[in-house]
Every structure is written in C-alpha cells, then in structure tokens.
Design an enzyme around this catalytic site. Structure first.
Site, short mmCIF file in Angstrom:
data_model
loop_
_atom_site.label_atom_id
_atom_site.label_comp_id
_atom_site.label_asym_id
_atom_site.label_seq_id
_atom_site.Cartn_x
_atom_site.Cartn_y
_atom_site.Cartn_z
N HIS A 61 40.08 36.45 37.24
CA HIS A 61 38.87 36.97 37.87
C HIS A 61 38.52 36.22 39.17
CE1 HIS A 61 34.48 37.71 38.25
NE2 HIS A 61 34.69 38.81 37.56
N SER A 66 31.57 42.80 39.92
CA SER A 66 32.22 41.54 40.29
C SER A 66 33.12 41.68 41.50
CB SER A 66 33.10 41.04 39.13
OG SER A 66 32.33 40.40 38.17
N ASP A 86 32.97 30.90 39.74
CA ASP A 86 33.79 31.89 39.06
C ASP A 86 34.69 31.21 38.02
OD1 ASP A 86 35.37 34.34 38.63
OD2 ASP A 86 34.44 35.01 40.49
#
Ligand SMILES: *[C@@H]1O[C@H](CO)[C@@H](O)[C@H](O)[C@H]1NC(C)=O
Ligand SMILES: *[C@@H]1O[C@H](CO)[C@@H](O)[C@H](O)[C@H]1NC(C)=O
Ligand SMILES: *[C@@H]1O[C@H](CO)[C@@H](O)[C@H](O)[C@H]1NC(C)=O
Ligand SMILES: *[C@@H]1O[C@H](CO)[C@@H](O)[C@H](O)[C@H]1NC(C)=O
Ligand SMILES: *[C@@H]1O[C@H](CO)[C@@H](O)[C@H](O)[C@H]1NC(C)=O
Ligand SMILES: *[C@@H]1O[C@H](CO)[C@@H](O)[C@H](O)[C@H]1NC(C)=O
Ligand SMILES: *[C@@H]1O[C@H](CO)[C@@H](O)[C@H](O)[C@H]1NC(C)=O
Length: 753
Positions: free
Chosen positions: A214, A540, A149
């Site tokens: 994220h 996601s 990630d």
C-alpha cells in the site's frame, strides 16, 4: 464489501479471523489482569507548548509519577513523549489513573489510544498533467513529501535517485539502516517506523520496509520517478510516474499488517514529520475518525498546519452510504475517489454462443476453447454445506465435482477464486449485487458479473446437459469518465452541518503504481502472481494524487499557506455532473482536481490557524476542549463570538442545512479573497436551482494590486422542501475575470425523514 484500499484493506478478507484473534487476546488479557485493573494506552495532552526536550520529558515523568506513586512505575508505563511540535505523552494507564491525570491543572485532555485501518500512467494524463507539463524543477527538487503509510520498497525503480542532488538543507529528518532496509538515497530521504505498543507484528517487519504494498503504491503515485513500460502483466502499460517526480520522499511507517495504525503512532509520526521539515503530508488512513479535536490525524495535522504544512487525507471507502466521510476536519483536504476513462473487462463466453463482459483483472490465458461449468449451489460437499456452497466458501464444495470445471458463485467474501482453484477448479465467475466499477485482481481465471447476468448464467447451466463456458484474459476498455467511485465515502459531514466534505475528487479507481515483491498480487493463499507494479482502487489512491498536486502547486508558490493551496485546488476543479453522480457534491466536493489550472487560480480563500479555532468555538466546542490544539491552557471562545456569519470560516465552499418547517432557511456567508494574479476585475456569476435564491454583495471585485484582499457577502435563501427524503441541491458562485474562473460550490441539503 468492495475490496478497495483504505490502508491495509486487503485485511478485510480475514476480518472474521481478526475478530476471533482479538477476542482471544481480550480473554487472555482479562485472565492476566484478574486481580489487577486492565491498563490501556492513553494520550495525554498538556496545556502549554514544550520547552526544551529534556525538561518536557521530565515534566511528563513527573506528572505520571504523581498518579503512579513512583518514578519507576512512571518510567515503565510511558511509551512516548511528544516534544517537538506539541506537548503530550502516551502511557499505559488504568481508567482511574487516566481520570486522575485529567484532573491535574497541567493536563489539557486525555484520550484513549484507538486503532485506525488501512483504507499511472494514465491517470495523470487523464486529469491534465501530461509528461510535458510545465515544471519548476529547481523548487520541485526541494519539495519534501511525507507519507504516513505501510512503509516503502526502496528497491523499486520508482524511487531511484538519478539526477538528484543532496537533500534540501531544510531537511531535519533521519534515515538509518533497518532490518531488510538498507538505508535511504537522494529520493527517499527519510524513513522511520512507529510501533509504540511494543507488540511485534507476526506478519510484518520492524522496519520501514513495506510488506503490504500500500505505502509503495501511494508513494510512487505522489512522487515516483518516471518508469517506462510499466504494467501489470502487460495491462495498463505505460510510463508510471508521480505528480512531482523530482520531489523527495519521507516515509513514516505507522500501519502494520496485523495490528493496523495506532493513534499514538500516528501522533508520533506527525510530531516528527512536522519538525523534520516536510512540505506536504499525505495520509491514506482512516476508520476511527471521531471529532475534530480527539482524532489523532486531525490533531497532528493541526500542529503541522501551524508550521505551514498542508495535510491531505482520504475520504474513506464506506460509500455510497451517506454521511460516511471520514477525516473531515476543516484544516484537512479530504479527497474522494473518481474513476478514469479505463476499465478492465473479461469476456465470458457460454457454450450456447452467448457472451458477456465481466469486470476484474484476470491475467491468465485459457488453454482450451471451453470448460465444463457448474453452479456452486449444485456441487455442495453435503446437504449442510449447500447454503455456503452458493457462495463458494472454503470447505463447502465437493472437490470431485469442481475439478477441471468453472464454477459460478455468488459474492459472499473475497477469495472464491482461491477456494475453487485450491480444490482443482479451472476458474470462477462471481455474481455480485454491488455496483461494479472497480476491477479486483484474481489469483486464478475469474471475473465478476452483476446478478442479472449471474442469473442468466445459472439458467444456462440448468438448461443443458453439458454446460460449458470460457473466461478470456482481461482487456482494457474505454468508459465515460470522470464518475464518483461507488465505494468513495459520501457527505454530509458527520462532524458539522456547516462544512462540505469531501473537498475534492481525484482518480482512485484501477490506478497503476509501484508495488512490493514481498506479497503476491492478491495476498491470497496459492497466488503465484508477483509484479513490480499493480492496480489498486480506493480513496487511498486518490489522496496521493491530490497531495501530488498540492506539492506541484507548492513548487511554483513556495510561500503559499496550506489554506491558499487548498483553495487553489478546490476553486479550479472541473465541475462534475450531478446527473451521473446522484449524491452530487457529497460524492465529489468541488469536482475533479485540475493540476494545470491549480497553478494559477487568480484568487484564493486564505486563512490562518486561528480561523479554524474560531470555527470550532462557533461549532460549540468549549474553550478548554480545544486548548491542546493551540498549546495554551484555555481559549476564550466568547472573545470571538458572536456574528461572524453562518460558518465562521473563510472556506472555498459553502454548505447550508435546511431547517424543517414552513419558513425559508437563510444562510449568510462572509468571505474574503486574496488576489494572487495581476490587477483585475472579477464579476460574480451565481447558479442556483429552483427554490433557492442567492445574492452576492458586491457583485464586482476590483483589484489594483497583487495580494490585495476583498470581502463579500453571500446570502442563500432556500424554500422549505416538500420532499420527505434526503435532498441535496447544488448551486455555485463563480468569480470571473478576463483570465480566471474561481468557482465555489454551494450545497443546500436536508436530511428530513
Ligand atoms: C529528547 O529526549 C529523549 C529522552 O531524553 C531522547 O531520547 C531524544 O533523542 C531527545 N530528542 C531530541 C530531539 O533531542
Ligand atoms: C529480512 O532479512 C532477514 C535477515 O537477513 C531474512 O532472513 C529475511 O528473509 C528477510 N525478509 C524478507 C521479507 O526479505
Ligand atoms: C515491456 O514489458 C513487457 C512485460 O513486462 C516485456 O515483455 C517487454 O519486453 C518490455 N518492453 C520493453 C521495450 O522493455
Ligand atoms: C529542525 O530541528 C531543530 C532542532 O530540533 C528545530 O529547532 C527546528 O525548528 C527544526 N526545523 C524545522 C523546519 O522544524
Ligand atoms: C448487468 O449488466 C448488463 C450488461 O452490462 C446490463 O445490461 C444490466 O443492466 C446490468 N444489470 C444490473 C442490475 O446492473
Ligand atoms: C472572554 O472574552 C470576553 C469578550 O472579549 C470578555 O468579556 C471576558 O472577560 C473574557 N473571559 C476571560 C476569562 O478572559
Ligand atoms: C464585469 O462587469 C462590468 C460591469 O457590468 C463589465 O463592464 C465588465 O466587462 C465585466 N467584466 C467581465 C470580466 O465580465
């Protein structure tokens, strides 16, 4: 263009800038390269498994020297040797050099490096994993989850290591001190970054630190600690937690704010993760999926599979377009996004007393009862900017006419709220033609309404001399759920007619999880909102939910294969309604995942890595094109064929593509289930729509022992459909014992036009 997360999709704001930048770089590159051939990064797979590290690296340099002409040039161009779980290297090559390498006996295949992009509290309770859920803490503390990630925020409360012992003894990975990253603890036990192209990223830091948010969000959804009273400015308040709060986290940063996620970095991370000893891999990345054998996530995950590691991936945010699902290899568990029973809405009140509800996250309390409101189209800077002003694009509005007012804008690109605020406006109402199921966060008072309401607002603005309105702060409202998120990528699987994708749906709409303080909530100019937790939407966010459930299952069944864990998750899923979700299984796969039931599936559809190789042969891949997966020079596909059945895979779902013409289509599916429960009898129940006939033989399965296997055959016969449009028919096979329900979706579809 919904702003949903498929790693770094916050970048979609600046899409056009990036293209410009890329163009510039390409121009500069071609100037520099004039007179010399352009060189790009390639990944070169060798036919055999790596020997010792040293000799593998020497072999790579030797091969490269033979096309480069000298060892010096070879050493200059090689950027990485993959020597742990597979034998390959990445190097900067000209097209000719790549071609020459391909011809060498030792080389299995050569692929150009491509770039991928980045696609609470409440959600775990909603799917039935409450705080009080049964846990196997001793084993859960030994589970290591790996995430590829944007990095992680080690300071976050979600990653405190209270109560955890030293890392499990099987842990092989490392963690150092990096820029702005003071090292690991007993929760985050591994952290590395991968940036092999050597170019610095101006908006990022060469370190596992997450400046995007994220990776922090996905990691905490998967394995974050309990954090009480977590919220986004008081919204979505509750205890934030991951699926497996006691599991350990290994972070592999492969995605960079400006440059995205390169194949060669993803492969390097998967090579490392596989030998580091992670149990579960969660990858919320996509955007460049090709076929099963060249895609870096697919190839790297296959090598992980051989070591017993299950990989879960996001399906993509290209929905509701059909055929948009990415990360669709049979050995991956592909996760679609569903909505939970909560939405964030703001009331908009007009001066005439009418009020509406808009969707979005607006954390600002209005100071006045009403503000004057204008329509962007009416307050253009000049006559040329009139068209842009309708969408409130930058530099299109007359600041004098916006100051102190609310503005109605049609949705063009993200950030109208920032434009309006930037020139002194009070707030923005955005009219969108999209289906509105996710809440965007705004940096100033704003909300989003559908175009029907938008037209009502515009009409009102033009109906009176001094139109006024107010937007109230967002509130939570209850909605019916689950539903397939509009943005979640849909099947049918572009990689194969015989394999249903996505596999499963998990919560991915308005998910509260940990965030970074290095970025404002929206990342937009002028945003002053910062928070340790935020709401994000995307496949996601769905992926770490499913990865968390895989880790949860593994903490009770540490010896189960990746296929068995996947089967347990799929066959126990809660069926979703095709009345609410018209794309049916192409939107949600086997349905909404159900953690409590996944622990105890009764039967599993198990298989090993050779089953997948057999499937690839059956799909028409040549023996030489898949050799690099197995680490041999070539595979003899004809030794498998023919006659294993329609799809050659012991998969927990079945899919049949209807042929055109007058004849019915027939599919024969052979399957084998393993009893992971007590001795039992299972009876088959078939559900089939009109025009589809399904038989199963035998109709009862008798198990006298644990781990006993039984085979059966399913014959699906579908009448040709008269319809000239896309058709998807949903059927199912359920094996039922007195204790268990083992459900497989059967999808019959036609793409006739
Ligand atoms: C493998 O060899 C490379 C280059 O010689 C070295 O940098 C790396 O640390 C070695 N890795 C292991 C696991 O020994
Ligand atoms: C990272 O560390 C450097 C050096 O200590 C510091 O100057 C910089 O502000 C830090 N960056 C962030 C985003 O914290
Ligand atoms: C909970 O969080 C809110 C806002 O973040 C804060 O105002 C409040 O004091 C907190 N309550 C407790 C009990 O910590
Ligand atoms: C850990 O690393 C050693 C040496 O590189 C390797 O032999 C071993 O297989 C690794 N362990 C796992 C679980 O991959
Ligand atoms: C717009 O929203 C209103 C109120 O929620 C609803 O009644 C209407 O059907 C919606 N229109 C469209 C085109 O979605
Ligand atoms: C491949 O397998 C088939 C069937 O088992 C066999 O007849 C054939 O000789 C094999 N080919 C090679 C090159 O080994
Ligand atoms: C399965 O079918 C048999 C024979 O039809 C029946 O006796 C038995 O009760 C069934 N078992 C279950 C669990 O439905």
């Amino acid at each position: 263009m919904a702003k949903v997360r498929f790693l770094c999709s916050a970048l979609t704001y600046h899409h056009h800038h990036h293209h410009l930048l890329l163009l510039l770089i390409l121009i500069i590159l071609s100037i520099v390269a004039s007179g010399e051939e352009t060189k790009n990064f390639y990944i070169v797979y060798l036919g055999d498994s790596p020997g010792s590290n040293d000799s593998a690296v020497q072999t790579h340099i030797g091969l490269l020297s033979s096309v480069k002409g000298s060892e010096h040039d070879a050493k200059e161009s090689i950027v990485y040797s993959y020597t742990k779980s597979f034998n390959a290297f990445a190097a900067k090559l000209s097209k000719d050099e790549a071609e020459m390498l391909k011809e060498l006996d030792e080389v299995a295949s050569v692929f150009p490096n491509r770039y991928h992009k980045v696609h609470t509290t409440k959600s775990w309770d909603f799917i039935g994993l409450p705080l009080t859920a049964r846990r196997n803490l001793k084993l859960e503390r030994n589970i290591i989850v790996g995430l590829l990630d944007t990095g992680i925020t080690p300071q976050s409360e979600s990653f405190k290591d209270d109560g955890l012992g030293p890392p499990p003894s099987k842990w092989n990975g490392t963690c150092g001190h990096f820029a702005n990253f003071s090292g690991c603890n007993r929760k985050i036990i591994g952290a590395k970054y991968f940036k092999l192209d050597g170019n610095p990223d101006p908006d990022d830091i060469l370190s596992p630190i997450d400046v995007d948010g994220h990776g922090t969000h996905t990691s905490s959804t998967l394995a974050g600690n309990l954090v009480r009273n977590a919220s986004l400015y008081g919204l979505a308040k509750g205890t934030a937690r991951g699926a497996v709060p006691s599991a350990r986290i290994a972070v592999y940063k492969v995605c960079w704010v400006s440059s995205g996620c390169a194949d060669m970095d993803i492969l390097a991370a998967l090579d490392d993760a596989t030998s580091d000893g992670v149990d579960v891999l969660s990858i919320s990345i996509g955007g460049a999926t090709q076929d099963y054998v060249t895609d870096s996530i697919s190839v790297g995950a296959f090598h992980a599979l051989k070591k017993g590691i299950i990989t879960l991936v996001s399906a993509g945010n290209e929905g509701p377009n059909l055929g948009s699902v990415s990360n669709h290899s049979p050995w991956l568990l592909t996760v679609a996004a569903s909505g939970i029973d909560r939405q964030f809405r703001s009331i908009v009140k007009l001066g005439n007393g009418e009020s509406f509800s808009g969707i979005g996250i607006d954390t600002f309390k209005p100071k006045e009862n009403f503000y004057p409101i204008v329509s962007g189209a009416d307050v253009a800077m000049n006559s040329e900017s009139k068209e842009n002003a309708k969408f409130c694009y930058d530099n299109s509005l007359d600041p004098g006419k916006v100051k102190g007012r609310l503005v109605y804008c049609r949705l063009g690109q993200w950030g109208a709220d920032s434009v309006v605020k930037g020139i002194g406006g009070i707030g923005t109402i955005v009219g969108s033609e999209q289906f509105l199921d996710t809440a965007q966060i705004f940096m100033a008072p704003a909300t989003m309404v559908n175009v029907t309401l938008g037209e009502t607002i515009e009409k009102y603005i033009h109906s009176t001399r001094s139109p006024s309105a107010v937007i109230y702060r967002s509130q939570e409202v209850k909605v019916s759920a689950p539903f397939a998120a509009s943005f979640s990528s849909r099947g049918p699987n572009p990689g194969s007619q015989h394999l249903l994708k996505p596999d499963i749906a998990a919560p991915g709409v308005d998910i509260l999880a940990a965030y970074t303080l290095l970025k404002s909530l929206t990342g937009q100019k002028g945003d002053t909102q910062y928070s340790k937790f935020t709401l994000m939407s995307g496949t996601s966010m769905a992926c770490p939910h499913a990865a968390g459930v895989a880790a949860y299952v593994k903490s009770f069944h540490p010896t189960w294969s990746p296929a068995a864990i996947k089967s347990a998750i799929m066959t126990t899923a809660k069926p979703m309604s095709r009345r609410v979700n018209k794309d049916a299984e192409f939107a949600y796969g086997a349905g909404q995942l159900n953690p409590a039931r996944a622990l105890n599936p009764g039967l599993v559809y198990d298989m090993d890595e050779m089953s997948y190789i057999q499937f690839l042969c059956h799909e028409g891949y040549s023996g030489s094109s898949i050799a690099h997966l197995v680490g041999t020079k070539s595979i003899n596909c004809s030794s498998f064929l023919p006659g294993f059945g329609y799809d050659a895979l012991n998969y927990p779902s079945m899919q049949l593509n209807m042929e055109n013409g007058q004849q019915p289509t027939v599919g024969v599916f052979r399957r084998r289930v393993t009893n992971v429960g007590p001795p039992s009898v299972y009876n088959a129940t078939i559900k089939a729509p009109k025009g589809v006939q399904i038989t199963v033989k035998p109709t009862s399965l008798f198990f006298t022992r644990h781990l006993q296997k039984r085979s059966f055959k399913v014959v699906v016969k579908a009448k040709p459909v008269a319809s000239t449009t896309f058709t998807v028919l949903s059927a199912s096979l359920v094996w039922k014992s007195t204790r268990h329900i083992v459900r497989s979706p059967i999808v019959i579809y036609s793409l006739q036009d």
